[in-house]
Design a protein around this motif. Sequence first.
Motif, PDB file in Angstrom:
ATOM      1  N   ALA A 158      44.645  40.127  40.021  1.00  0.00           N
ATOM      2  CA  ALA A 158      43.970  41.227  39.314  1.00  0.00           C
ATOM      3  C   ALA A 158      42.878  40.691  38.399  1.00  0.00           C
ATOM      4  O   ALA A 158      41.752  41.250  38.332  1.00  0.00           O
ATOM      5  CB  ALA A 158      44.991  42.047  38.522  1.00  0.00           C
ATOM      6  N   ALA A 159      43.190  39.604  37.677  1.00  0.00           N
ATOM      7  CA  ALA A 159      42.178  39.010  36.796  1.00  0.00           C
ATOM      8  C   ALA A 159      41.002  38.472  37.598  1.00  0.00           C
ATOM      9  O   ALA A 159      39.825  38.613  37.198  1.00  0.00           O
ATOM     10  CB  ALA A 159      42.820  37.901  35.968  1.00  0.00           C
ATOM     11  N   ALA A 160      41.297  37.873  38.760  1.00  0.00           N
ATOM     12  CA  ALA A 160      40.222  37.327  39.596  1.00  0.00           C
ATOM     13  C   ALA A 160      39.330  38.432  40.125  1.00  0.00           C
ATOM     14  O   ALA A 160      38.099  38.246  40.263  1.00  0.00           O
ATOM     15  CB  ALA A 160      40.826  36.529  40.751  1.00  0.00           C
ATOM     16  N   LEU A 161      39.912  39.602  40.416  1.00  0.00           N
ATOM     17  CA  LEU A 161      39.094  40.724  40.885  1.00  0.00           C
ATOM     18  C   LEU A 161      38.067  41.129  39.826  1.00  0.00           C
ATOM     19  O   LEU A 161      36.888  41.370  40.134  1.00  0.00           O
ATOM     20  CB  LEU A 161      39.995  41.929  41.212  1.00  0.00           C
ATOM     21  N   VAL A 162      38.534  41.162  38.581  1.00  0.00           N
ATOM     22  CA  VAL A 162      37.635  41.561  37.499  1.00  0.00           C
ATOM     23  C   VAL A 162      36.601  40.481  37.233  1.00  0.00           C
ATOM     24  O   VAL A 162      35.395  40.756  37.084  1.00  0.00           O
ATOM     25  CB  VAL A 162      38.444  41.885  36.227  1.00  0.00           C
ATOM     26  N   LEU A 163      37.079  39.241  37.162  1.00  0.00           N
ATOM     27  CA  LEU A 163      36.160  38.146  36.839  1.00  0.00           C
ATOM     28  C   LEU A 163      35.142  37.906  37.945  1.00  0.00           C
ATOM     29  O   LEU A 163      34.009  37.448  37.690  1.00  0.00           O
ATOM     30  CB  LEU A 163      36.952  36.869  36.576  1.00  0.00           C
ATOM     31  N   GLU A 164      35.523  38.198  39.182  1.00  0.00           N
ATOM     32  CA  GLU A 164      34.603  37.973  40.293  1.00  0.00           C
ATOM     33  C   GLU A 164      33.475  38.987  40.290  1.00  0.00           C
ATOM     34  O   GLU A 164      32.418  38.763  40.890  1.00  0.00           O
ATOM     35  CB  GLU A 164      35.379  38.040  41.620  1.00  0.00           C
ATOM     36  N   GLY A 165      33.706  40.076  39.609  1.00  0.00           N
ATOM     37  CA  GLY A 165      32.655  41.095  39.552  1.00  0.00           C
ATOM     38  C   GLY A 165      32.882  42.267  40.458  1.00  0.00           C
ATOM     39  O   GLY A 165      31.956  43.034  40.730  1.00  0.00           O
TER      40      GLY A 165
END
Length: 444
Positions: free
Chosen positions: A48-55
């Motif tokens: 979930a964090a990677a989804l947000v951080l990836e843009g």
Amino acid sequence: MTADEARGAGRADDAAGVGHSADLLYAGWEQQVRWWDAAFGVIVALTAAALVLEGTRGTHLVVACAALAALVGAYLLWGARAARTRQRGPALAYLVVLVLATGVAVSQAGVATFLMFIAFAQVWMLLESIKQGVVGCAALTASVTIGIVAAYDFASDVVLDVVPQMVVTLLFAIGLGLWFHLAMRRAEEHARLLDELRAAQAELARTNHEAGVVAERERLAREIHDTLAQGFTSVVMQAQAATAALDHGDDGAVRERLHVVEETARENLAEARALVAAFAPVALQDASLPQALRRLTDRYALETDQVVSFEASGVGPLPPATEVVLLRAAQEALSNVRRHARAMLVLVRLAQAEGAVTLTVADNGRGFGPDVDDGFGLAGMRDRVRSVGGTLSVESTPGSGTTLRARVPVDAAVPGTGADAGTGTASDGEAAVRAEDGTQGVAR
């Protein structure tokens, strides 16, 4: 609690102890599942964090988060319970959601492939067989592959690039799962073998206990037969002789017989106490084997009015077990002579030579033929002699008497301490002297 109840409880404990190895193998499974729960939570949170951080934004983010939410809900509803209970229905329901949710999340953002780290492991954890695990891994790989190529509108170049990579991923997942299954199979096999070993040990222990009980009963039966039963036989015969002497008015003979009855009864009482206390035979507690045999032959001569010759040659210190066996053999042999032989002369000889001690009891009675079977006394005598590594032989022909020999091996280095062979005629006083020094002679 009775003895039978105690034995039953012991068997129940043995049975309870058998079959626990497989349970112990999985005794820490609950703790391991908690680590699985933690790993699942960490992987989902990182994804979930990677989804947000990836843009990832907009609809793609909403759909991907919805897929993650569905995955978490399915795990809380079915997956965690299936991991603990191994129930097939909840496991299949969760895995269906896992495959679809992972494919949907990957189709919205490539970073969602991070979920595959936990997804492949959960497939192998929740599916029991290798075949099911392979099918589950293939379904998950196909879902992720479709999700990736769908994100690129199924472009051919993407398909050609992604498919080989996913095939390699599938093969790696299958190999890892096979290793996991093989390790668990071996652990379960070891647990099963350990259970069988424990069962065999428990059965062996029960068998040894039962054999020990039977052997102890046989030993006590021989002890009673060779001591108390023979003593009571002597008491009965002396009482009968005293009655006959009383009918003839021979008061002296009556007193003599009653004196023998009293002495025999006292010895029987002492033997009974020794049996209860598990001590050595009374005759050997304060005398050597030659002295004990001297006393035995003197008393036998007094009771039967037969001529009894005793000889001891080169007999040194003997192991207690050997002394007991030879004394009991002599008692049983003389008892058989008294009851069956109708002999007038009896020879009892004890000799030690060539690393063995030999007891010989010979009589000039009526003998018996080869068709006569061993009685309980002779069979017990054979068992006794055999128990100390010895041999027993009986030679007899009708009308020519009987010779019994018991030969028991002993340490040849033990020096002999017995007196030289000889003969003589014994009075009561002389018999008392011989009882102290173990010499040989003839009693009447």
